[in-house]
Structures are given as C-alpha cells and as structure tokens.
Motif scaffolding. Structure first.
Motif, PDB file in Angstrom:
ATOM      1  N   THR A   1      11.578   2.759  -2.162  1.00 59.27           N
ATOM      2  CA  THR A   1      12.291   1.877  -1.240  1.00 59.27           C
ATOM      3  C   THR A   1      11.377   0.744  -0.788  1.00 59.27           C
ATOM      4  N   MET A   2      10.121   1.077  -0.531  1.00 57.37           N
ATOM      5  CA  MET A   2       9.134   0.065  -0.140  1.00 57.37           C
ATOM      6  C   MET A   2       8.979  -0.985  -1.230  1.00 57.37           C
TER       7      MET A   2
ATOM      8  N   GLU B   1      -0.418   3.471 -10.789  1.00 54.63           N
ATOM      9  CA  GLU B   1      -1.778   3.013 -10.516  1.00 54.63           C
ATOM     10  C   GLU B   1      -1.979   2.773  -9.028  1.00 54.63           C
ATOM     11  N   ILE B   2      -0.951   2.205  -8.381  1.00 50.54           N
ATOM     12  CA  ILE B   2      -1.035   1.960  -6.938  1.00 50.54           C
ATOM     13  C   ILE B   2      -1.173   3.275  -6.180  1.00 50.54           C
ATOM     14  N   VAL B   3      -0.393   4.267  -6.570  1.00 52.89           N
ATOM     15  CA  VAL B   3      -0.455   5.579  -5.911  1.00 52.89           C
ATOM     16  C   VAL B   3      -1.853   6.186  -6.055  1.00 52.89           C
ATOM     17  N   HIS B   4      -2.418   6.099  -7.249  1.00 50.73           N
ATOM     18  CA  HIS B   4      -3.739   6.676  -7.470  1.00 50.73           C
ATOM     19  C   HIS B   4      -4.821   5.909  -6.712  1.00 50.73           C
ATOM     20  N   GLU B   5      -4.698   4.583  -6.646  1.00 48.97           N
ATOM     21  CA  GLU B   5      -5.645   3.793  -5.857  1.00 48.97           C
ATOM     22  C   GLU B   5      -5.611   4.204  -4.392  1.00 48.97           C
ATOM     23  N   ALA B   6      -4.404   4.396  -3.873  1.00 47.17           N
ATOM     24  CA  ALA B   6      -4.263   4.790  -2.474  1.00 47.17           C
ATOM     25  C   ALA B   6      -4.854   6.173  -2.238  1.00 47.17           C
TER      26      ALA B   6
ATOM     27  N   GLU C   1      -0.591  -1.665   1.314  1.00 49.32           N
ATOM     28  CA  GLU C   1      -1.609  -2.698   1.125  1.00 49.32           C
ATOM     29  C   GLU C   1      -1.872  -2.971  -0.352  1.00 49.32           C
ATOM     30  N   PHE C   2      -2.014  -1.904  -1.143  1.00 46.40           N
ATOM     31  CA  PHE C   2      -2.234  -2.093  -2.583  1.00 46.40           C
ATOM     32  C   PHE C   2      -1.002  -2.710  -3.247  1.00 46.40           C
TER      33      PHE C   2
ATOM     34  N   LEU D   1       2.014  -7.295  -5.825  1.00 47.26           N
ATOM     35  CA  LEU D   1       3.220  -8.133  -5.789  1.00 47.26           C
ATOM     36  C   LEU D   1       2.874  -9.594  -5.547  1.00 47.26           C
ATOM     37  N   ASP D   2       1.877  -9.863  -4.720  1.00 55.39           N
ATOM     38  CA  ASP D   2       1.493 -11.242  -4.469  1.00 55.39           C
ATOM     39  C   ASP D   2       0.994 -11.915  -5.750  1.00 55.39           C
ATOM     40  N   LYS D   3       0.273 -11.157  -6.578  1.00 62.40           N
ATOM     41  CA  LYS D   3      -0.170 -11.705  -7.860  1.00 62.40           C
ATOM     42  C   LYS D   3       1.023 -12.016  -8.752  1.00 62.40           C
ATOM     43  N   LEU D   4       2.015 -11.123  -8.744  1.00 61.72           N
ATOM     44  CA  LEU D   4       3.186 -11.283  -9.617  1.00 61.72           C
ATOM     45  C   LEU D   4       4.066 -12.436  -9.162  1.00 61.72           C
TER      46      LEU D   4
END
Length: 326
Positions: A258-259, A291-296, A315-316, A321-324
C-alpha cells in the motif's frame, strides 16, 4: 447467493467440478440449474489432503506460490473482496455491492455434499464438512486469454492493477480476469481467483497486465483519489473484525505494498512503473521491493519495533522512487 446455492443443493443439483486449475473448484447451481456461485474447499487446494488433481501434500505447509500457506486460500479469496472497497469506503460484508476493482462477492462457508472430493471416501458425517470460499458466479464472455488486451478500456485495466498492487498478488494471469460486454457495449473486466494474494513475501508477485499497453498510461484523477484514500492499518483491522487475524508477515506485505502504491502515484508513476518494482525480471534476480526490504532489515538494530522497520522501508523506498521519477 448463499440462499440460492443452498436451495440448489436441496433441489438435488450436484456441484460441478471444473476441469481447469490446480485445486478443487465447483460450480454451484440454484434451483433452476443456473450457475449461481463457485465453491473452493480449503482441503482441495493445491498440495492439500483432498486435492482432486493428485498433487502431493505439501511437506512443510507452503503453497504453490512462495509466501503462501496451504489451507489459507479461502481466507485470501474473502480478504480480496473485503478490501476491494467501493469508492465511498468499506462496505458491509452482508452487502453485495461491487467494489472499485469488481471482485465478486465472496464469503467463507461450510458445506457437506458427496459431490466433493474425498480421498478416503465419503461417509456423510460431520467430519466430511468442507470449509471454503463461496464466490458469486459472474456471467461473462470469456477470460482475457481469449482476446487481445488492446481492446480493454484503460480504466478497466487500471482498476485490476490497483487491487493486485495493493494485495501483492502472486497469481494474476490473463486466465483469471474475466470480461463481459456491458449494456453500453463497453468491455468490463472482472478479477477472480485471489487465493495467492497477501503472501508473506514478494518473491512470486506476477501481473500479466504489466505488459499490456494500458499499464503505461497514467492513472486518472479518480483512480488516484481512490488510491490516496486507502489505509493499510484500517484494512488490517477490518480483516480482523471479519474473523481473519492476518499473519504478521502478510500484514507487513499489505503495509509495504500500500505504501509503494501511494508513494508511486504521488510521483506520477504509471501502473507499469510501480508494478515493475514489485515483480522480478527473472526468478534469480530480486525485485526492487525485495531489495528495499532487505536494506531496511540490514539497517536496523536487534529488537527494533515494526514501526521503526516500516519507517526504514519508507526512507529506502523514497530514495528509489525519487530516482525513478526524475
């Protein structure tokens, strides 16, 4: 739907098992022998003890899709209907109002009938009672496998994308999207088969619509307004109210998906762009959301709260998303 199904059984109309799929799926008839509903017993799911297609019982309880459990498919079918809110907000479950994506009305029921599959034989006793999902049968003109996607209205494809992204659907293929011609001649899409939504992880997420041209079109303002109204915490509470204390891992999936959907539309991303972050390019390469989940997970100290974990995810996710969006 429920009463009509019961009346059909009382009239002697047998459940008719579908030859398609990997689990036990039964077309139920009303008293006039018209199809009225579809019943899926949990003990006939793929890898369950009474599976009618001879699939072996799961040795560890995991379903055909990674992150799902055998015997929970019916709960997920009902959850998809509960969380497919109409535009005005959550419905009363006793209402058969159609939600934003058009998931057919679905409830959890008990049913006893000799026409179902019993690997050890039918005895007619209470131990033969089946628990499963009962879904309203939707009249249709076929599935999306039967016609090219170029003929589907953009808004119809987008509504399917919203429910799939929210629920992290691990089994959205063209065969489980029905279509019918409306009275105005427009094609309406009907999503069915949600037994593999809300998995415990994102490993098997797959959406056939990702490769349809409509997925590269931006969401309309109405759809964005609907997406912005979604609230994962309210949804988790709603599922609990209706009897499913959703597993921690699946609740986390709903919060993260959802986020991602809400943050994606905030940046003007298309269904294709958002869906591409959730789906793997191939089975050996993790998706961006994985990848985001693992980074977190790697960034947190032992004992950190779920709220802290979700904040790290946010945050990750923002960074990606900002890059995309540039």
């Amino acid at each position: 739907m429920f009463n009509s199904t019961f009346n059909g059984l009382q009239k002697g109309n047998q459940p008719i098992r579908s030859s398609e799929g990997t689990g036990g799926t039964y077309f139920m008839q009303d008293s006039s022998q018209e199809f009225i509903s579809v019943f899926k017993p949990i003990d006939e799911e793929p890898n369950a003890v009474n599976n009618p297609h001879g699939l072996a019982v799961s040795p560890d309880g995991e379903g055909l899709k990674r992150g799902t459990r055998v015997g929970e498919g019916a709960l997920r079918e009902v959850a998809a209907y509960i969380l497919d809110h109409p535009k005005g907000g959550p419905r009363n479950l006793s209402s058969e109002a159609i939600g934003f994506a058009g998931v057919p009305p679905t409830v959890l029921v008990r049913c006893l009938h000799k026409g179902f599959n019993y690997s050890k034989g039918y005895e007619g006793s209470l131990k033969n009672v089946k628990i499963g999902s009962l879904q309203m049968f939707m009249k249709n003109d076929g599935s999306c496998e039967d016609m090219g996607p170029s003929r589907f209205p953009v808004e119809e494809v987008h509504k399917i994308s919203v429910i799939d992204l929210r629920m992290a659907n691990a089994d959205r293929h063209a065969g489980n999207i029905l279509f019918r011609k409306g009275e105005d001649g427009q094609t309406v899409l009907i999503p069915i088969d949600h037994g593999y939504c809300l998995p415990e992880n994102f490993e098997d997420c797959t959406f056939d619509w990702l490769y349809w041209p409509q997925a590269r079109q931006p969401y309309s303002l109405d759809t964005i307004e609907y997406i912005n109204s979604l609230d994962a915490e309210q949804d988790i509470a709603l599922l609990k109210f209706y009897g499913w204390d959703i597993p921690i891992e699946s609740a986390r999936t709903l919060r993260i998906s959802t986020m991602l959907l809400k943050k994606g539309v905030e940046r003007g991303l298309t269904p294709f762009a958002i869906g591409s972050l959730m789906c793997r390019e191939n089975i050996n390469k993790e998706s961006v959301i994985e990848e985001i989940v693992h980074e977190a997970q790697d960034s947190l100290l032992p004992g950190m709260s779920e709220a802290a974990f979700l904040e790290a995810i946010s945050e990750f996710m923002d960074s990606q998303l900002d890059k995309l969006a540039k």
